[in-house]
Design an enzyme around this catalytic site. Structure first.
Site, PDB file in Angstrom:
ATOM      1  N   MET A  47      -8.909  46.006 -21.664  1.00 42.17           N
ATOM      2  CA  MET A  47     -10.084  45.790 -22.241  1.00 42.17           C
ATOM      3  C   MET A  47     -10.428  44.136 -22.109  1.00 42.17           C
ATOM      4  SD  MET A  47     -10.549  48.401 -24.119  1.00 42.17           S
ATOM      5  CE  MET A  47      -9.775  49.993 -24.769  1.00 42.17           C
ATOM      6  N   CYS A  48     -11.621  44.012 -21.649  1.00 40.21           N
ATOM      7  CA  CYS A  48     -12.079  42.466 -21.352  1.00 40.21           C
ATOM      8  C   CYS A  48     -11.832  42.141 -20.405  1.00 40.21           C
ATOM      9  CB  CYS A  48     -12.054  41.791 -22.548  1.00 40.21           C
ATOM     10  SG  CYS A  48     -12.387  42.558 -24.406  1.00 40.21           S
ATOM     11  N   ARG A  49     -12.297  40.882 -19.749  1.00 38.87           N
ATOM     12  CA  ARG A  49     -12.007  39.975 -18.740  1.00 38.87           C
ATOM     13  C   ARG A  49     -12.414  38.351 -19.322  1.00 38.87           C
ATOM     14  NH1 ARG A  49      -8.554  42.238 -15.115  1.00 38.87           N
ATOM     15  NH2 ARG A  49      -7.757  42.793 -17.461  1.00 38.87           N
ATOM     16  N   ASN A  96      -7.723  38.914 -24.500  1.00 40.27           N
ATOM     17  CA  ASN A  96      -7.874  39.964 -23.709  1.00 40.27           C
ATOM     18  C   ASN A  96      -6.744  40.978 -23.914  1.00 40.27           C
ATOM     19  OD1 ASN A  96      -7.136  40.421 -19.871  1.00 40.27           O
ATOM     20  ND2 ASN A  96      -8.070  41.862 -21.254  1.00 40.27           N
TER      21      ASN A  96
END
Length: 275
Positions: free
Chosen positions: A1-3, A115
């Site tokens: 999930m996410c960067r 993250n």
């Protein structure tokens, strides 16, 4: 999930590290190369940066995908900074918090991003709510796992812990309460970058005259990018990166760490453990 990504070095336009690179954060919002969980980071984005002469960072956050915000392209082209922290979000769970749920979170001079994900949220971390004051809980920017993890980190920072200790102790506490958590945390106050690799990818790049970048994944194919081992604390300045193993939950003493210091433009070198 996410960067997410953080930069510390000579003053540059925001776009130099977010938009211009062939695989920068902008492109990672729809085509990340090394993301193991989730595929599209379209549930919000944000960038925080420090302007010359002002210790408090500015933030620009939105609830939608970064590629749909035409104003951001202009901002990234002209706004300049010597330190930034930015993130694109793939939400763990749906919610109504909008841009308030997008990193970076902020307090005073600090910017923070998470993250990863916390399994069983919110029930798994309910026991940790008692470690926070009522004011801390009522001041949460959003009702998600990342905002709560930030509250835990911030409480330690306000109590006097340095950035590395605050991240390391929070990671261990959350991982013990919610096994299987992915806790890649990223923190800056404008003059250093502190991060953890715990369950997801983390990389860093130091180059002569261009400072230090810490990111979820490389934004180009420069051979100087180095991957951070899992279960590691990273502390970076403009010229040095120091890596220290993190303790697992329940571990009473850490293995004797070898701190790896990387000076911009030079190969990694081993140091004796600090005592």
């Amino acid at each position: 999930m996410c960067r997410h990504v953080a930069y510390l070095g000579p003053e540059e336009p925001l776009g130099r590290y977010l938009v211009t690179p062939p695989h920068g954060l902008y492109r990672q919002s729809w085509a990340p190369r090394r993301q193991q969980y989730g595929t599209v980071n379209a549930d919000g984005f944000g960038v925080g940066w420090y302007a010359a002469g002002d210790p408090l960072p500015a933030r620009y956050r939105r609830a939608g995908p970064i590629w749909a915000d035409l104003s951001f392209a202009d901002l990234a082209r002209v706004a300049r900074t010597s330190c930034l922290l930015a993130a694109v979000r793939d939400a763990t769970l749906s919610g109504a918090d909008g841009e308030a749920a997008a990193a970076p979170f902020a307090s005073g001079t600090w910017l923070f991003s998470h993250n990863g994900a916390v399994p069983g949220w919110p029930d798994s971390l309910a026991p940790l709510a008692g470690t926070l004051s009522a004011t801390d809980l009522l001041s949460l920017e959003a009702r998600n796992d990342s905002a709560f993890v930030w509250a835990l980190v911030l409480a330690r920072l306000r109590a006097g812990d340095d950035e590395g200790q605050a991240l390391a102790d929070t990671v261990r506490e959350v991982a013990e309460a919610a096994p299987g958590s992915r806790l890649n945390l990223l923190l800056t106050s404008g003059d250093s970058i502190t991060a953890t690799a715990w369950g997801d990818t983390l990389w860093y790049l130091t180059t002569p005259g261009h400072g230090t970048v810490v990111a979820s994944e490389p934004y180009d194919d420069d051979p100087l990018w180095r991957e951070v081992p899992d279960r590691t604390l990273l502390v970076a300045s403009r010229t040095d990166v120091t890596l220290t193993p993190l303790k697992e939950p329940g571990e009473t003493s850490a293995p004797s760490p070898t701190l790896e210091s990387t000076r911009a433009g030079g190969p990694p070198s081993s140091k004796e453990p600090r005592t």
